[in-house]
Design a protein around this motif. Structure first.
Motif, PDB file in Angstrom:
ATOM      1  N   ILE A 104       0.839  -1.205   0.000  1.00  0.00           N
ATOM      2  CA  ILE A 104       0.000   0.000   0.000  1.00  0.00           C
ATOM      3  C   ILE A 104       0.871   1.252   0.000  1.00  0.00           C
ATOM      4  O   ILE A 104       0.633   2.201  -0.758  1.00  0.00           O
ATOM      5  N   PHE A 105       1.891   1.258   0.845  1.00  0.00           N
ATOM      6  CA  PHE A 105       2.771   2.435   0.940  1.00  0.00           C
ATOM      7  C   PHE A 105       3.448   2.732  -0.399  1.00  0.00           C
ATOM      8  O   PHE A 105       3.541   3.893  -0.822  1.00  0.00           O
ATOM      9  N   ILE A 106       3.939   1.678  -1.064  1.00  0.00           N
ATOM     10  CA  ILE A 106       4.593   1.868  -2.363  1.00  0.00           C
ATOM     11  C   ILE A 106       3.608   2.445  -3.380  1.00  0.00           C
ATOM     12  O   ILE A 106       3.948   3.330  -4.170  1.00  0.00           O
ATOM     13  N   SER A 107       2.383   1.951  -3.356  1.00  0.00           N
ATOM     14  CA  SER A 107       1.390   2.352  -4.349  1.00  0.00           C
ATOM     15  C   SER A 107       0.883   3.771  -4.142  1.00  0.00           C
ATOM     16  O   SER A 107       0.601   4.482  -5.112  1.00  0.00           O
ATOM     17  N   VAL A 108       0.749   4.200  -2.892  1.00  0.00           N
ATOM     18  CA  VAL A 108       0.182   5.535  -2.632  1.00  0.00           C
ATOM     19  C   VAL A 108       1.261   6.610  -2.529  1.00  0.00           C
ATOM     20  O   VAL A 108       0.932   7.804  -2.499  1.00  0.00           O
ATOM     21  N   SER A 109       2.532   6.214  -2.473  1.00  0.00           N
ATOM     22  CA  SER A 109       3.602   7.209  -2.334  1.00  0.00           C
ATOM     23  C   SER A 109       3.612   8.250  -3.454  1.00  0.00           C
ATOM     24  O   SER A 109       3.815   9.440  -3.187  1.00  0.00           O
ATOM     25  N   PRO A 110       3.418   7.846  -4.736  1.00  0.00           N
ATOM     26  CA  PRO A 110       3.385   8.881  -5.778  1.00  0.00           C
ATOM     27  C   PRO A 110       2.279   9.917  -5.564  1.00  0.00           C
ATOM     28  O   PRO A 110       2.476  11.106  -5.831  1.00  0.00           O
ATOM     29  N   LEU A 111       1.113   9.473  -5.077  1.00  0.00           N
ATOM     30  CA  LEU A 111       0.029  10.413  -4.795  1.00  0.00           C
ATOM     31  C   LEU A 111       0.427  11.356  -3.652  1.00  0.00           C
ATOM     32  O   LEU A 111       0.206  12.569  -3.724  1.00  0.00           O
ATOM     33  N   ALA A 112       1.049  10.780  -2.608  1.00  0.00           N
ATOM     34  CA  ALA A 112       1.518  11.617  -1.500  1.00  0.00           C
ATOM     35  C   ALA A 112       2.583  12.595  -1.993  1.00  0.00           C
ATOM     36  O   ALA A 112       2.604  13.768  -1.589  1.00  0.00           O
ATOM     37  N   GLY A 113       3.463  12.122  -2.874  1.00  0.00           N
ATOM     38  CA  GLY A 113       4.499  12.989  -3.415  1.00  0.00           C
ATOM     39  C   GLY A 113       3.935  14.131  -4.226  1.00  0.00           C
ATOM     40  O   GLY A 113       4.430  15.270  -4.161  1.00  0.00           O
ATOM     41  N   THR A 114       2.884  13.850  -4.996  1.00  0.00           N
ATOM     42  CA  THR A 114       2.227  14.897  -5.776  1.00  0.00           C
ATOM     43  C   THR A 114       1.640  15.970  -4.863  1.00  0.00           C
ATOM     44  O   THR A 114       1.774  17.171  -5.109  1.00  0.00           O
ATOM     45  N   GLY A 115       0.992  15.526  -3.779  1.00  0.00           N
ATOM     46  CA  GLY A 115       0.416  16.470  -2.837  1.00  0.00           C
ATOM     47  C   GLY A 115       1.471  17.299  -2.124  1.00  0.00           C
ATOM     48  O   GLY A 115       1.323  18.517  -1.967  1.00  0.00           O
ATOM     49  N   LEU A 116       2.555  16.649  -1.693  1.00  0.00           N
ATOM     50  CA  LEU A 116       3.623  17.369  -1.005  1.00  0.00           C
ATOM     51  C   LEU A 116       4.325  18.359  -1.933  1.00  0.00           C
ATOM     52  O   LEU A 116       4.707  19.460  -1.522  1.00  0.00           O
ATOM     53  N   GLN A 117       4.493  17.959  -3.190  1.00  0.00           N
ATOM     54  CA  GLN A 117       5.129  18.849  -4.164  1.00  0.00           C
ATOM     55  C   GLN A 117       4.278  20.105  -4.373  1.00  0.00           C
ATOM     56  O   GLN A 117       4.795  21.230  -4.436  1.00  0.00           O
ATOM     57  N   SER A 118       2.964  19.924  -4.455  1.00  0.00           N
ATOM     58  CA  SER A 118       2.068  21.073  -4.648  1.00  0.00           C
ATOM     59  C   SER A 118       2.032  21.967  -3.410  1.00  0.00           C
ATOM     60  O   SER A 118       1.910  23.191  -3.525  1.00  0.00           O
ATOM     61  N   TRP A 119       2.135  21.365  -2.237  1.00  0.00           N
ATOM     62  CA  TRP A 119       1.970  22.102  -0.985  1.00  0.00           C
ATOM     63  C   TRP A 119       3.271  22.752  -0.512  1.00  0.00           C
ATOM     64  O   TRP A 119       3.297  23.920  -0.122  1.00  0.00           O
ATOM     65  N   MET A 120       4.388  22.004  -0.571  1.00  0.00           N
ATOM     66  CA  MET A 120       5.627  22.453   0.052  1.00  0.00           C
ATOM     67  C   MET A 120       6.821  22.487  -0.894  1.00  0.00           C
ATOM     68  O   MET A 120       7.930  22.833  -0.472  1.00  0.00           O
ATOM     69  N   GLY A 121       6.606  22.125  -2.163  1.00  0.00           N
ATOM     70  CA  GLY A 121       7.733  22.058  -3.079  1.00  0.00           C
ATOM     71  C   GLY A 121       8.527  20.776  -2.885  1.00  0.00           C
ATOM     72  O   GLY A 121       8.135  19.887  -2.128  1.00  0.00           O
ATOM     73  N   TRP A 122       9.693  20.699  -3.558  1.00  0.00           N
ATOM     74  CA  TRP A 122      10.440  19.440  -3.524  1.00  0.00           C
ATOM     75  C   TRP A 122      10.989  19.121  -2.137  1.00  0.00           C
ATOM     76  O   TRP A 122      11.244  17.947  -1.817  1.00  0.00           O
ATOM     77  N   ARG A 123      11.136  20.113  -1.282  1.00  0.00           N
ATOM     78  CA  ARG A 123      11.653  19.869   0.069  1.00  0.00           C
ATOM     79  C   ARG A 123      10.616  19.191   0.967  1.00  0.00           C
ATOM     80  O   ARG A 123      10.956  18.665   2.036  1.00  0.00           O
ATOM     81  N   GLY A 124       9.346  19.195   0.537  1.00  0.00           N
ATOM     82  CA  GLY A 124       8.275  18.673   1.379  1.00  0.00           C
ATOM     83  C   GLY A 124       8.475  17.227   1.784  1.00  0.00           C
ATOM     84  O   GLY A 124       8.293  16.865   2.955  1.00  0.00           O
ATOM     85  N   SER A 125       8.859  16.372   0.828  1.00  0.00           N
ATOM     86  CA  SER A 125       9.011  14.949   1.139  1.00  0.00           C
ATOM     87  C   SER A 125      10.136  14.727   2.145  1.00  0.00           C
ATOM     88  O   SER A 125      10.042  13.859   3.025  1.00  0.00           O
ATOM     89  N   PHE A 126      11.197  15.529   2.061  1.00  0.00           N
ATOM     90  CA  PHE A 126      12.313  15.380   2.998  1.00  0.00           C
ATOM     91  C   PHE A 126      11.932  15.882   4.391  1.00  0.00           C
ATOM     92  O   PHE A 126      12.320  15.290   5.405  1.00  0.00           O
ATOM     93  N   LEU A 127      11.169  16.973   4.459  1.00  0.00           N
ATOM     94  CA  LEU A 127      10.740  17.494   5.752  1.00  0.00           C
ATOM     95  C   LEU A 127       9.803  16.517   6.451  1.00  0.00           C
ATOM     96  O   LEU A 127       9.905  16.308   7.674  1.00  0.00           O
TER      97      LEU A 127
END
Length: 401
Positions: free
Chosen positions: A148-171
């Motif tokens: 599940i985590f592998i499958s939903v990670s791209p969706l989470a990444g899309t949301g974080l990119q829109s919200w916080m930019g590329w640094r979002g996933s690292f934060l």
């Protein structure tokens, strides 16, 4: 119940939560950053191929780190090594956030990967802290949630990119790592002060586990089953975005639906674990993967490429992957309980190698991608069934002998 037993029983729900978070952190840093490729490329003024290199080096760093962490944890204990790894991964992620050049970003990405190798200890912790059917149920849960985590990670990444930019996933990774560090400090115990120290001999440790045919066969079976899922994830952008022209948002939602199918697979695996023996579970799971490959082949031939003809067989495949992997992992990990760290690392590296090679072959094949994936499911499931037949034959021979 004695006091230690009472404490262990009281901590079990929190310990399960810790194991799930370790599983999440093991896949989160790879997949969640994929939607940020364009932003990373623009920020560091580097081509996308350089950003892709950071992902490849991250995967290599994890694999190399795991080779050392497993045997070392058998000697010095899980807790201290896990805390060191979590701290190292957080330092690496912090360096990525603060990086002012591509090369410094690449360096800290490798540092993060080396720390992330400690998350392989989740399998060893199951072996240390739980017994019997609890181990089997937890491995089903981790396999299910990992998918599940592998499958939903791209969706989470899309949301974080829109919200916080590329640094979002690292934060977010740093925040999760801090929480896991505190949880591990509280829940896990260091080895008793009077426990007998053991020599650290990485070559002898791996020679012992890899010298056992059943151990290698069970982990290879798990790797083959995982490769079916991983190969689909790798080629899914090529099929769904490039060929079916889905938007990134629609693509993420399709993967989310696919990831939710893992819940069904986990429920089936849990029911089967209480009713049939592990080797029969492995056969059942691999047979479902074989059926998924044949179904995909037939649908592709008669109906052509569509979301339905691709996703329907893969949902069947997820059930088979969850059932086969959980049973095979459990069988492999019970063979060397005193070397649980080495066993977990050896299995993880096999999974990494087989999954990477399989997905690379499919990505580079001149065949139609849907056809190549269908043939992959068929071939890998047949190889797994053959391995399981050899294990059963060998076990019968040992009993008769």
């Amino acid at each position: 119940m004695t006091d230690p037993q009472n404490r262990l029983a009281a901590r079990k729900p929190a310990t399960v939560g810790l194991l799930l978070t370790l599983t999440l952190l093991g896949v989160f840093p790879i997949d969640v950053v994929l939607p940020s490729f364009p932003a990373l490329s623009e920020h560091f003024q580097s081509p996308s191929s350089d950003i892709a290199l950071s992902v490849s080096l991250f995967a290599v760093g994890i694999a190399l780190s795991q080779l050392l962490i497993g045997p070392l944890s058998d000697v010095m204990g899980r807790k201290n090594l896990l805390l060191i790894g979590i701290a190292g991964s957080a330092v690496g992620a912090t360096g990525c956030v603060l990086a002012d050049s591509y090369w410094s970003f690449l360096f800290f990405r490798v540092v993060q990967a080396l720390g992330c190798g400690c998350f392989v200890l989740s399998q060893a912790l199951i072996q240390d802290l739980f017994t019997g059917q609890e181990q089997q149920r937890l491995r089903v849960l981790l396999v299910t949630c990992g998918g599940i985590f592998i499958s939903v990670s791209p969706l989470a990444g899309t949301g974080l990119q829109s919200w916080m930019g590329w640094r979002g996933s690292f934060l977010v990774f740093i925040a999760l790592a801090a929480g896991v560090f505190a949880s591990a400090c509280h829940l896990l115990e260091c080895p008793p002060a009077g426990s007998q120290p053991r020599r650290f001999n990485i070559i002898a440790s791996y020679r012992k586990v890899f010298g056992d045919f059943s151990f290698v066969a069970y982990w290879l079976t798990s790797a083959l089953a995982f490769s079916c899922h991983f190969s689909f994830i790798v080629i899914s952008p090529l099929v769904l975005i490039d060929q079916l022209h889905l938007s990134p948002e629609a693509f993420s939602l399709v993967l989310l639906g696919y990831g939710l199918a893992y819940i069904g697979g986990g429920l089936i695996a849990t029911l089967l674990s209480n009713r049939i023996d592990p080797q029969t579970q492995i056969i059942t799971g691999l047979s479902l993967i074989l059926a998924a490959g044949l179904l995909m082949l037939g649908l592709a031939n008669y109906l052509g490429l569509s979301i339905t003809t691709l996703l329907a067989p893969m949902i069947v495949c997820t059930a088979g992957t969850t059932i086969a992997r959980a049973a095979a992992n459990n069988q492999a990990m019970t063979l060397f309980p005193a070397q649980a760290g080495t066993s977990a690392s050896a299995g993880s590296v096999l999974i990494f190698i087989v999954g990477g090679l399989t997905s690379a072959v499919i990505s580079l094949t001149p065949l139609d991608l849907q056809l190549a994936l269908a043939l992959c499911l068929i071939l890998l499931s047949l190889l797994g069934l053959a391995l399981n037949a050899l294990v059963r034959q060998r076990d019968r021979g040992l009993l008769l002998g």
